[in-house]
Design a protein around this motif. Structure first.
Motif, PDB file in Angstrom:
ATOM      1  N   SER A 116       0.855  -1.238   0.019  1.00 42.25           N
ATOM      2  CA  SER A 116      -0.053   0.018  -0.130  1.00 42.25           C
ATOM      3  C   SER A 116       0.960   1.469   0.073  1.00 42.25           C
ATOM      4  CB  SER A 116      -0.905   0.150   1.240  1.00 42.25           C
ATOM      5  OG  SER A 116      -0.320  -0.043   2.318  1.00 42.25           O
TER       6      SER A 116
ATOM      7  N   GLN B  39     -10.235   9.927 -10.242  1.00 46.83           N
ATOM      8  CA  GLN B  39      -9.130   8.943 -10.661  1.00 46.83           C
ATOM      9  C   GLN B  39      -9.390   7.638  -9.929  1.00 46.83           C
ATOM     10  OE1 GLN B  39      -6.501   8.226  -7.796  1.00 46.83           O
ATOM     11  NE2 GLN B  39      -8.262   8.815  -6.860  1.00 46.83           N
ATOM     12  N   LYS B  40      -8.694   6.669 -10.108  1.00 44.71           N
ATOM     13  CA  LYS B  40      -9.271   5.551  -9.660  1.00 44.71           C
ATOM     14  C   LYS B  40      -8.033   4.935  -8.612  1.00 44.71           C
ATOM     15  CE  LYS B  40     -12.912   4.927 -12.144  1.00 44.71           C
ATOM     16  NZ  LYS B  40     -14.354   5.026 -11.392  1.00 44.71           N
ATOM     17  N   GLU B  41      -6.860   5.330  -8.782  1.00 43.82           N
ATOM     18  CA  GLU B  41      -5.626   4.932  -7.968  1.00 43.82           C
ATOM     19  C   GLU B  41      -5.843   4.855  -6.620  1.00 43.82           C
ATOM     20  OE1 GLU B  41      -1.505   3.339  -7.999  1.00 43.82           O
ATOM     21  OE2 GLU B  41      -3.247   3.034  -9.204  1.00 43.82           O
ATOM     22  N   PHE B  42      -6.308   6.144  -6.043  1.00 43.24           N
ATOM     23  CA  PHE B  42      -6.322   6.512  -4.826  1.00 43.24           C
ATOM     24  C   PHE B  42      -7.658   6.914  -4.103  1.00 43.24           C
ATOM     25  CE2 PHE B  42      -2.015   7.906  -6.177  1.00 43.24           C
ATOM     26  CZ  PHE B  42      -1.118   7.254  -5.203  1.00 43.24           C
ATOM     27  N   GLN B  43      -8.139   6.347  -2.839  1.00 38.85           N
ATOM     28  CA  GLN B  43      -9.363   6.753  -2.268  1.00 38.85           C
ATOM     29  C   GLN B  43      -8.983   7.457  -0.918  1.00 38.85           C
ATOM     30  OE1 GLN B  43     -11.317   3.076  -1.931  1.00 38.85           O
ATOM     31  NE2 GLN B  43     -10.169   2.283  -0.244  1.00 38.85           N
TER      32      GLN B  43
ATOM     33  N   HIS C 202      -3.801   3.666  -1.576  1.00 44.27           N
ATOM     34  CA  HIS C 202      -3.908   2.706  -2.293  1.00 44.27           C
ATOM     35  C   HIS C 202      -3.265   1.320  -1.693  1.00 44.27           C
ATOM     36  CE1 HIS C 202      -3.957   0.418  -6.249  1.00 44.27           C
ATOM     37  NE2 HIS C 202      -2.844   0.167  -5.761  1.00 44.27           N
TER      38      HIS C 202
ATOM     39  N   GLU D 109      -3.206  -2.971  -2.644  1.00 44.83           N
ATOM     40  CA  GLU D 109      -3.441  -4.118  -3.694  1.00 44.83           C
ATOM     41  C   GLU D 109      -2.724  -5.176  -3.357  1.00 44.83           C
ATOM     42  OE1 GLU D 109      -1.721  -4.122  -7.618  1.00 44.83           O
ATOM     43  OE2 GLU D 109      -1.928  -1.977  -7.397  1.00 44.83           O
TER      44      GLU D 109
ATOM     45  N   ARG E  96       5.845   3.555 -10.435  1.00 46.75           N
ATOM     46  CA  ARG E  96       4.438   3.637 -10.051  1.00 46.75           C
ATOM     47  C   ARG E  96       4.168   4.496  -8.996  1.00 46.75           C
ATOM     48  NH1 ARG E  96       0.444  -0.624  -9.539  1.00 46.75           N
ATOM     49  NH2 ARG E  96      -1.479   0.196  -8.754  1.00 46.75           N
TER      50      ARG E  96
ATOM     51  N   LYS F 246       4.749   8.350 -10.083  1.00 49.10           N
ATOM     52  CA  LYS F 246       3.639   8.955 -10.389  1.00 49.10           C
ATOM     53  C   LYS F 246       2.641   9.088  -9.377  1.00 49.10           C
ATOM     54  CE  LYS F 246      -0.009   7.870 -14.235  1.00 49.10           C
ATOM     55  NZ  LYS F 246      -0.354   6.896 -15.091  1.00 49.10           N
ATOM     56  N   GLY F 247       2.261   7.944  -8.686  1.00 50.34           N
ATOM     57  CA  GLY F 247       1.335   8.400  -7.186  1.00 50.34           C
ATOM     58  C   GLY F 247       1.614   9.415  -6.629  1.00 50.34           C
TER      59      GLY F 247
END
Length: 226
Positions: free
Chosen positions: A111, A148-152, A183, A185, A199, A202-203
């Motif tokens: 994470s 966006q979808k990467e972070f919440q 994030h 996964e 990665r 970019k994040g």
């Protein structure tokens, strides 16, 4: 330079989870140092350099956690962690009062993100006061996060909101006493190469405007003053 974690990294994490005792750890200490702690430290330093180049004014530092648990807080658990993380943050006597970038690796998942661990109530009061003065800036950041979808956004909320938000969009920021934009996964192949560096860069680059917003809160006036 970070070149990637290895199968030994994962094997060690599972090993310490099921053999959380000093004799096993001492027999595998070199594996811990070479395949887990050192790569984590190298990755953290590279991300610190990346962020420091973009924001030299913050004097950012990197802290990589050690595997040893605080002996005062074992609560029946073994003396070692089965996961490690690094944080990139501003130097501070009270580190929980500052926002931080972080990356964490465990035997099942990884994470990353940006947020606070335990911000002071005054910090969150300053946040609400800043939003009251200028709701549009935080509304823009909130909409950008939602697109966006990467972070919440994950929050720990007060039982009762401290004040009414200027708009429904901003209500989560008014309820929270701490938060993380994060994030998570399952373990992925990119962890075993330099792909994870790109990665994370970019994040973290996406998260920089949010960090800027919160890192400057300490300089805001105390909303309790008349």
């Amino acid at each position: 330079m970070f070149t990637g974690f290895t199968d030994e990294t994962v094997d060690f994490m599972w090993g310490i989870r099921f053999n959380n005792e000093k004799p096993w750890f001492e027999a595998h200490k070199e594996t811990y140092l070479n395949s887990f702690y050192q790569p984590m430290r190298e990755l953290g330093e590279e991300l610190r350099d990346f962020l420091a180049d973009k924001r030299p004014q913050y004097g950012l530092i990197c802290k990589t956690t050690r595997i040893y648990r605080d002996a005062r807080r074992l609560h029946g658990r073994g003396p070692y962690k089965d996961h490690l993380w690094f944080c990139v943050e501003q130097p501070s006597e009270q580190w929980t009062a500052r926002p931080t970038f972080w990356f964490e690796l465990g035997p099942e998942a990884w994470s990353c993100g940006m947020g606070y661990y335990m911000p002071r109530p005054l910090t969150m009061a300053k946040l609400r006061a800043r939003i009251d003065r200028d709701p549009k800036t935080m509304e823009t950041l909130t909409r950008k996060l939602a697109r966006q979808k990467e972070f919440q956004l994950e929050t720990e909320d007060y039982k009762r909101p401290r004040a009414a938000a200027p708009s429904p969009l901003l209500e989560p920021w008014y309820r929270m006493k701490s938060f993380s934009i994060c994030h998570e996964e399952k373990l992925t192949e990119e962890l075993f190469s330099r792909e994870i560096v790109e990665r994370l860069k970019k994040g973290f680059d996406f998260l920089l405007p949010y960090y800027d917003y919160f890192a400057t809160l300490e300089g805001d006036p105390d909303p309790r003053d008349p």
